[in-house]
Design a protein around this motif. Structure first.
Motif, PDB file in Angstrom:
ATOM      1  N   GLU A   1       0.823  -1.209   0.000  1.00  0.00           N
ATOM      2  CA  GLU A   1       0.000   0.000   0.000  1.00  0.00           C
ATOM      3  C   GLU A   1       0.858   1.261   0.000  1.00  0.00           C
ATOM      4  OE1 GLU A   1      -0.389  -1.669   4.310  1.00  0.00           O
ATOM      5  OE2 GLU A   1      -0.180  -2.454   2.254  1.00  0.00           O
ATOM      6  N   HIS A   2       2.080   1.169   0.554  1.00  0.00           N
ATOM      7  CA  HIS A   2       3.000   2.305   0.484  1.00  0.00           C
ATOM      8  C   HIS A   2       3.400   2.578  -0.969  1.00  0.00           C
ATOM      9  CE1 HIS A   2       4.492   2.013   4.942  1.00  0.00           C
ATOM     10  NE2 HIS A   2       3.299   2.585   4.828  1.00  0.00           N
ATOM     11  N   LEU A   3       3.686   1.523  -1.715  1.00  0.00           N
ATOM     12  CA  LEU A   3       4.050   1.688  -3.119  1.00  0.00           C
ATOM     13  C   LEU A   3       2.886   2.286  -3.905  1.00  0.00           C
ATOM     14  CD1 LEU A   3       6.248   1.144  -5.305  1.00  0.00           C
ATOM     15  CD2 LEU A   3       5.053  -1.001  -5.769  1.00  0.00           C
ATOM     16  N   LEU A   4       1.692   1.798  -3.668  1.00  0.00           N
ATOM     17  CA  LEU A   4       0.514   2.299  -4.365  1.00  0.00           C
ATOM     18  C   LEU A   4       0.293   3.773  -4.062  1.00  0.00           C
ATOM     19  CD1 LEU A   4      -1.835   1.284  -6.193  1.00  0.00           C
ATOM     20  CD2 LEU A   4      -3.188   1.059  -4.103  1.00  0.00           C
ATOM     21  N   SER A   5       0.472   4.155  -2.816  1.00  0.00           N
ATOM     22  CA  SER A   5       0.292   5.550  -2.429  1.00  0.00           C
ATOM     23  C   SER A   5       1.332   6.452  -3.091  1.00  0.00           C
ATOM     24  CB  SER A   5       0.382   5.674  -0.905  1.00  0.00           C
ATOM     25  OG  SER A   5       0.259   7.024  -0.505  1.00  0.00           O
ATOM     26  N   LEU A   6       2.594   6.034  -3.085  1.00  0.00           N
ATOM     27  CA  LEU A   6       3.655   6.822  -3.718  1.00  0.00           C
ATOM     28  C   LEU A   6       3.415   6.980  -5.212  1.00  0.00           C
ATOM     29  CD1 LEU A   6       6.727   5.198  -1.915  1.00  0.00           C
ATOM     30  CD2 LEU A   6       6.025   7.608  -1.701  1.00  0.00           C
ATOM     31  N   LEU A   7       2.848   5.956  -5.828  1.00  0.00           N
ATOM     32  CA  LEU A   7       2.664   5.936  -7.278  1.00  0.00           C
ATOM     33  C   LEU A   7       1.395   6.663  -7.712  1.00  0.00           C
ATOM     34  CD1 LEU A   7       3.783   4.753  -9.957  1.00  0.00           C
ATOM     35  CD2 LEU A   7       2.437   2.696  -9.489  1.00  0.00           C
ATOM     36  N   GLU A   8       0.281   6.404  -7.041  1.00  0.00           N
ATOM     37  CA  GLU A   8      -1.011   6.880  -7.537  1.00  0.00           C
ATOM     38  C   GLU A   8      -1.577   8.079  -6.772  1.00  0.00           C
ATOM     39  OE1 GLU A   8      -3.760   3.656  -7.894  1.00  0.00           O
ATOM     40  OE2 GLU A   8      -2.446   2.473  -9.197  1.00  0.00           O
ATOM     41  N   LEU A   9      -1.105   8.328  -5.571  1.00  0.00           N
ATOM     42  CA  LEU A   9      -1.614   9.453  -4.781  1.00  0.00           C
ATOM     43  C   LEU A   9      -0.581  10.558  -4.649  1.00  0.00           C
ATOM     44  CD1 LEU A   9      -3.493   7.494  -1.952  1.00  0.00           C
ATOM     45  CD2 LEU A   9      -4.459   8.506  -4.028  1.00  0.00           C
ATOM     46  N   ASP A  10       0.594  10.234  -4.128  1.00  0.00           N
ATOM     47  CA  ASP A  10       1.633  11.240  -3.926  1.00  0.00           C
ATOM     48  C   ASP A  10       2.289  11.655  -5.238  1.00  0.00           C
ATOM     49  OD1 ASP A  10       1.044  10.682  -1.291  1.00  0.00           O
ATOM     50  OD2 ASP A  10       2.879   9.539  -0.930  1.00  0.00           O
ATOM     51  N   ARG A  11       2.232  10.808  -6.245  1.00  0.00           N
ATOM     52  CA  ARG A  11       2.898  11.016  -7.537  1.00  0.00           C
ATOM     53  C   ARG A  11       4.408  11.197  -7.368  1.00  0.00           C
ATOM     54  NH1 ARG A  11      -0.872   8.805 -10.667  1.00  0.00           N
ATOM     55  NH2 ARG A  11      -2.737  10.074 -10.924  1.00  0.00           N
ATOM     56  N   ALA A  12       4.965  10.561  -6.340  1.00  0.00           N
ATOM     57  CA  ALA A  12       6.411  10.570  -6.135  1.00  0.00           C
ATOM     58  C   ALA A  12       7.096   9.559  -7.041  1.00  0.00           C
ATOM     59  CB  ALA A  12       6.740  10.276  -4.674  1.00  0.00           C
ATOM     60  N   LEU A  13       6.311   8.671  -7.658  1.00  0.00           N
ATOM     61  CA  LEU A  13       6.801   7.679  -8.611  1.00  0.00           C
ATOM     62  C   LEU A  13       5.955   7.771  -9.880  1.00  0.00           C
ATOM     63  CD1 LEU A  13       6.984   4.610  -6.179  1.00  0.00           C
ATOM     64  CD2 LEU A  13       8.929   6.001  -6.936  1.00  0.00           C
ATOM     65  N   PHE A  14       6.530   7.376 -11.004  1.00  0.00           N
ATOM     66  CA  PHE A  14       5.746   7.280 -12.237  1.00  0.00           C
ATOM     67  C   PHE A  14       6.141   5.995 -12.951  1.00  0.00           C
ATOM     68  CE2 PHE A  14       9.684   9.052 -13.812  1.00  0.00           C
ATOM     69  CZ  PHE A  14       9.793   8.693 -15.143  1.00  0.00           C
ATOM     70  N   GLU A  15       5.319   5.590 -13.881  1.00  0.00           N
ATOM     71  CA  GLU A  15       5.570   4.350 -14.609  1.00  0.00           C
ATOM     72  C   GLU A  15       6.005   4.657 -16.033  1.00  0.00           C
ATOM     73  OE1 GLU A  15       3.261   0.259 -15.960  1.00  0.00           O
ATOM     74  OE2 GLU A  15       2.528   1.367 -14.196  1.00  0.00           O
ATOM     75  N   HIS A  16       7.116   4.102 -16.431  1.00  0.00           N
ATOM     76  CA  HIS A  16       7.568   4.228 -17.815  1.00  0.00           C
ATOM     77  C   HIS A  16       8.543   3.093 -18.119  1.00  0.00           C
ATOM     78  CE1 HIS A  16       8.493   6.216 -21.657  1.00  0.00           C
ATOM     79  NE2 HIS A  16       7.278   6.699 -21.492  1.00  0.00           N
ATOM     80  N   TRP A  17       9.495   3.334 -19.018  1.00  0.00           N
ATOM     81  CA  TRP A  17      10.429   2.294 -19.445  1.00  0.00           C
ATOM     82  C   TRP A  17      11.859   2.647 -19.085  1.00  0.00           C
ATOM     83  CZ3 TRP A  17      10.188  -2.254 -22.714  1.00  0.00           C
ATOM     84  CH2 TRP A  17       8.869  -2.735 -22.870  1.00  0.00           C
ATOM     85  N   THR A  18      12.613   1.633 -18.663  1.00  0.00           N
ATOM     86  CA  THR A  18      14.068   1.698 -18.638  1.00  0.00           C
ATOM     87  C   THR A  18      14.478   0.666 -19.686  1.00  0.00           C
ATOM     88  OG1 THR A  18      14.072   0.119 -16.771  1.00  0.00           O
ATOM     89  CG2 THR A  18      14.220   2.478 -16.245  1.00  0.00           C
ATOM     90  N   HIS A  19      15.063  -0.461 -19.270  1.00  0.00           N
ATOM     91  CA  HIS A  19      15.266  -1.560 -20.214  1.00  0.00           C
ATOM     92  C   HIS A  19      13.974  -2.344 -20.393  1.00  0.00           C
ATOM     93  CE1 HIS A  19      15.644  -3.622 -16.374  1.00  0.00           C
ATOM     94  NE2 HIS A  19      15.348  -4.739 -17.003  1.00  0.00           N
TER      95      HIS A  19
END
Length: 261
Positions: A77-95
């Motif tokens: 739930e911490h990961l979900l919060s950082l990603l979808e609520l706090d927007r401290a993380l985003f989803e994209h591509w590296t390799h």
């Protein structure tokens, strides 16, 4: 990184030290039982650089397994919060598809430009025809109606029947617009991406940052080396998945004498 001393002799790292260096740089040297806060989880992901996201769920999703292996008090739930609520993380591509600290987003600007030419050329021979004609329509759909899933676009288009990657043209357009920066992943439902305009997902202050090629390559290479500890130029290039081995080799060659070993 190691600096050559005044004697000019290169330092030698014994195997035991090299193993500890590898474990430390990959977040595997601390006790996995230390209680982890949400802030500490973000710090861990910044230290790793990114966490790979994978659709395979035989035991658990890859990102949860990676983070739990570093700390067994990890809470999803911490990961979900950082990603979808706090927007401290985003989803994209590296390799590969990954969850990435949002403060790194400015370094994705030039990646978007590089991806546009590469993907268009590649997908013209790999995807179904017609996806390029759907860019404006799909972008308008998201702009006018908000967060959108692939199943909500492409009405009347033949749905895939030839495997996982057989996308209809509007789905391909969604993915292209995401990979090139016009869209961002707002959240996931199950494991399906929900797309929205990048300016409605990525916080202000992270999107409108200009950067030249030199700064881009320097950050990618130095950031990769910091996290790998020991690497070949090819491995530096592969870490973020955007540079060529030649670019990484030229970066290494440009470093001041004694800065890298």
């Amino acid at each position: 990184m190691h600096t050559i001393g005044s004697t000019g002799r290169r330092p030698l790292i014994d195997n035991r030290t090299a193993r500890w260096l590898f474990l430390e740089r990959h977040g595997l040297s601390q006790s996995p039982a230390l209680k982890q806060s949400k802030t500490q989880l973000l710090a861990l992901i910044e230290r790793l650089g990114f966490v790979q996201v994978d659709s395979i769920n035989t035991v658990e999703r890859a990102h949860h397994m990676i983070l739990f292996s570093r700390n067994q008090t990890y809470r999803r739930e911490h990961l979900l919060s950082l990603l979808e609520l706090d927007r401290a993380l985003f989803e994209h591509w590296t390799h590969d598809a990954a969850i990435i600290p949002t403060r790194f987003y400015p370094y994705w600007g030039l990646r978007f430009i590089r991806e546009a030419a590469r993907l268009q050329d590649r997908w013209r021979s790999w995807r179904r025809d017609g996806f390029e004609q759907m860019f404006d329509q799909v972008l308008s759909r998201v702009r006018d109606h908000g967060p959108t899933m692939a199943r909500e676009v492409g009405e009347g288009e033949r749905r895939g029947g030839a495997g996982w990657w057989d996308w209809h043209p509007s789905k391909t357009a969604l993915e292209f617009l995401w990979r090139t920066g016009s869209l961002a992943v707002d959240r996931r439902v199950g494991f399906q991406k929900v797309y929205d305009l990048a300016e409605r997902v990525i916080p202000d202050g992270h999107r409108a940052v200009g950067m030249d090629e030199t700064a881009f390559v320097d950050w990618k290479c130095s950031g990769a080396l910091e996290r790998l500890g020991v690497a070949t130029p090819g491995e530096l290039a592969a870490f973020w998945g955007v540079l060529s081995p030649d670019e990484a080799k030229r970066w290494c060659d440009r470093q001041p004498r004694g800065e890298l070993v």
